[in-house]
Design a protein around this motif. Structure first.
Motif, PDB file in Angstrom:
ATOM      1  N   GLU A  26       0.849  -1.189   0.000  1.00 25.24           N
ATOM      2  CA  GLU A  26       0.000   0.000   0.000  1.00 25.24           C
ATOM      3  C   GLU A  26       0.886   1.241   0.000  1.00 25.24           C
ATOM      4  OE1 GLU A  26      -2.925   2.262   3.167  1.00 25.24           O
ATOM      5  OE2 GLU A  26      -2.908   0.069   3.163  1.00 25.24           O
ATOM      6  N   ILE A  27       0.703   2.101  -0.985  1.00 22.92           N
ATOM      7  CA  ILE A  27       1.460   3.354  -1.058  1.00 22.92           C
ATOM      8  C   ILE A  27       0.509   4.498  -0.729  1.00 22.92           C
ATOM      9  CG2 ILE A  27       2.853   4.885  -2.500  1.00 22.92           C
ATOM     10  CD1 ILE A  27       3.503   2.443  -4.254  1.00 22.92           C
ATOM     11  N   LYS A  28       0.738   5.116   0.416  1.00 21.36           N
ATOM     12  CA  LYS A  28      -0.096   6.246   0.817  1.00 21.36           C
ATOM     13  C   LYS A  28       0.434   7.490   0.113  1.00 21.36           C
ATOM     14  CE  LYS A  28      -1.247   4.106   5.222  1.00 21.36           C
ATOM     15  NZ  LYS A  28      -1.396   4.244   6.686  1.00 21.36           N
ATOM     16  N   PHE A  29      -0.229   7.834  -0.970  1.00 18.19           N
ATOM     17  CA  PHE A  29       0.283   8.880  -1.854  1.00 18.19           C
ATOM     18  C   PHE A  29      -0.224  10.263  -1.482  1.00 18.19           C
ATOM     19  CE2 PHE A  29       0.855  11.273  -5.765  1.00 18.19           C
ATOM     20  CZ  PHE A  29       2.078  10.807  -6.224  1.00 18.19           C
ATOM     21  N   GLY A  30      -1.460  10.365  -1.034  1.00 17.39           N
ATOM     22  CA  GLY A  30      -2.023  11.670  -0.695  1.00 17.39           C
ATOM     23  C   GLY A  30      -2.407  12.467  -1.930  1.00 17.39           C
ATOM     24  N   ASN A  31      -2.200  13.771  -1.876  1.00 15.55           N
ATOM     25  CA  ASN A  31      -2.563  14.656  -2.973  1.00 15.55           C
ATOM     26  C   ASN A  31      -1.403  14.839  -3.958  1.00 15.55           C
ATOM     27  OD1 ASN A  31      -5.301  15.320  -2.197  1.00 15.55           O
ATOM     28  ND2 ASN A  31      -4.399  16.375  -0.450  1.00 15.55           N
ATOM     29  N   LEU A  32      -1.573  15.780  -4.894  1.00 16.50           N
ATOM     30  CA  LEU A  32      -0.588  15.965  -5.962  1.00 16.50           C
ATOM     31  C   LEU A  32       0.598  16.841  -5.568  1.00 16.50           C
ATOM     32  CD1 LEU A  32      -2.958  16.440  -9.025  1.00 16.50           C
ATOM     33  CD2 LEU A  32      -1.613  14.417  -8.443  1.00 16.50           C
ATOM     34  N   ASP A  33       0.642  17.309  -4.332  1.00 13.73           N
ATOM     35  CA  ASP A  33       1.781  18.111  -3.919  1.00 13.73           C
ATOM     36  C   ASP A  33       3.049  17.250  -3.954  1.00 13.73           C
ATOM     37  OD1 ASP A  33       0.246  16.910  -1.677  1.00 13.73           O
ATOM     38  OD2 ASP A  33       1.993  17.498  -0.488  1.00 13.73           O
TER      39      ASP A  33
ATOM     40  N   LYS B 159       7.182  15.277   3.695  1.00 15.64           N
ATOM     41  CA  LYS B 159       8.486  15.598   3.120  1.00 15.64           C
ATOM     42  C   LYS B 159       9.572  14.724   3.729  1.00 15.64           C
ATOM     43  CE  LYS B 159       7.602  20.444   1.893  1.00 15.64           C
ATOM     44  NZ  LYS B 159       8.025  21.844   2.094  1.00 15.64           N
ATOM     45  N   GLY B 160      10.631  14.553   2.944  1.00 18.87           N
ATOM     46  CA  GLY B 160      11.741  13.737   3.426  1.00 18.87           C
ATOM     47  C   GLY B 160      11.587  12.291   3.002  1.00 18.87           C
ATOM     48  N   GLN B 161      12.288  11.396   3.722  1.00 15.87           N
ATOM     49  CA  GLN B 161      12.250   9.980   3.387  1.00 15.87           C
ATOM     50  C   GLN B 161      10.878   9.375   3.700  1.00 15.87           C
ATOM     51  OE1 GLN B 161      14.644   7.935   1.905  1.00 15.87           O
ATOM     52  NE2 GLN B 161      15.512   9.956   1.458  1.00 15.87           N
ATOM     53  N   PRO B 162      10.446   8.403   2.905  1.00  8.32           N
ATOM     54  CA  PRO B 162       9.146   7.776   3.155  1.00  8.32           C
ATOM     55  C   PRO B 162       9.131   7.032   4.484  1.00  8.32           C
ATOM     56  CG  PRO B 162      10.008   7.226   0.974  1.00  8.32           C
ATOM     57  CD  PRO B 162      11.107   7.887   1.708  1.00  8.32           C
TER      58      PRO B 162
END
Length: 245
Positions: free
Chosen positions: A194-201, A236-239
């Motif tokens: 599962e990749i929690k991507f969020g919005n386009l920012d 921001k930063g490392q996943p």
């Protein structure tokens, strides 16, 4: 003064006569439509387009309202754009851009075939879903008709993410799940991460991590006896990475 007035009056009469003659010529049978050609069709029939356009041979070419005709044609669910082009003196071309299937939305026991604007083109119960991006929705509409915009906001967002991915990375994605406008997307890989991507920012920054994610999927079972549960790219930063045995 009298000569000048007469001369001015004569010129006015001449101009009016010329304009009237031009008007009569433009509205004469010389400009009556004798051919209607339609280009750009693959899935829609020319008969349907002609019926929607309402343009008939024998009509004066200048009496056609191209904007109204275009809008009438675009009522068809498979038509994205229609352009009316006059080829003087007597031919009309209707240039059609058809909608193309881009993604699949599971819907009850069926699949909705949508284009890149989220418009429903078809509803089927059997399709090769591996050939298209799969979009699932937290809240799907109760009723869907052909030509209806099913998920324009989510489709626009997912299309931007899809286009930012490399072709090889696109093949590793099994599903795009749209939560809502605030929370954005969750993306699932073919191997279940599962990749929690969020919005386009930070779109470019986030999509750059996909190569690393797919590499980790390969390494984890062998080296660590664990598999990835999720990767969180929303900050921001490392996943942020979570694994499970």
């Amino acid at each position: 003064m009298k000569n000048s007035s007469r001369k001015g009056f004569s010129i006015s009469i001449l101009i009016l006569t010329i304009l009237f003659s031009i008007y009569l010529f433009l509205h004469s049978s010389f400009f009556n439509i004798n051919k209607i050609s339609i280009t750009g069709l693959n899935n829609v029939s020319a008969t349907e387009i002609k019926a929607l356009a309402g343009i008939k041979t024998g009509t004066n070419i200048f009496e056609i309202n191209s904007e109204i005709c275009s809008r009438s044609i675009q009522i068809h669910p498979m038509v994205k754009k229609a352009l009316i082009i006059r080829h003087l003196p007597r031919r009309i071309e209707i240039k059609v851009t058809e909608r193309k299937m881009w993604a699949v939305v599971p819907y009850n026991e069926d699949f909705l075939c949508i284009d890149d604007e989220g418009t429903c083109l078809d509803k089927v119960n059997n399709i090769n879903i591996s050939a298209y991006p799969i979009i699932t929705l937290s809240k799907a509409p109760e009723h869907v008709m052909l030509g209806q915009a099913v998920a324009p906001v989510s489709t626009k967002m997912i299309r931007q993410v899809w286009n930012a991915l490399t072709p090889s990375n696109q093949k590793q994605i099994s599903e795009f799940h749209y939560l809502n406008q605030k929370e954005g997307l969750v993306i699932y890989t073919v191997k279940g991460t599962e990749i929690k991507f969020g919005n386009l920012d930070r779109l470019k920054e986030k999509t750059r991590f996909f190569d690393q994610i797919f590499e980790m999927e390969k390494d984890f079972p062998g080296q660590y006896k664990e598999v990835l549960q999720y990767v969180d790219l929303r900050y921001k930063g490392q996943p942020v990475i979570k694994t499970r045995k």
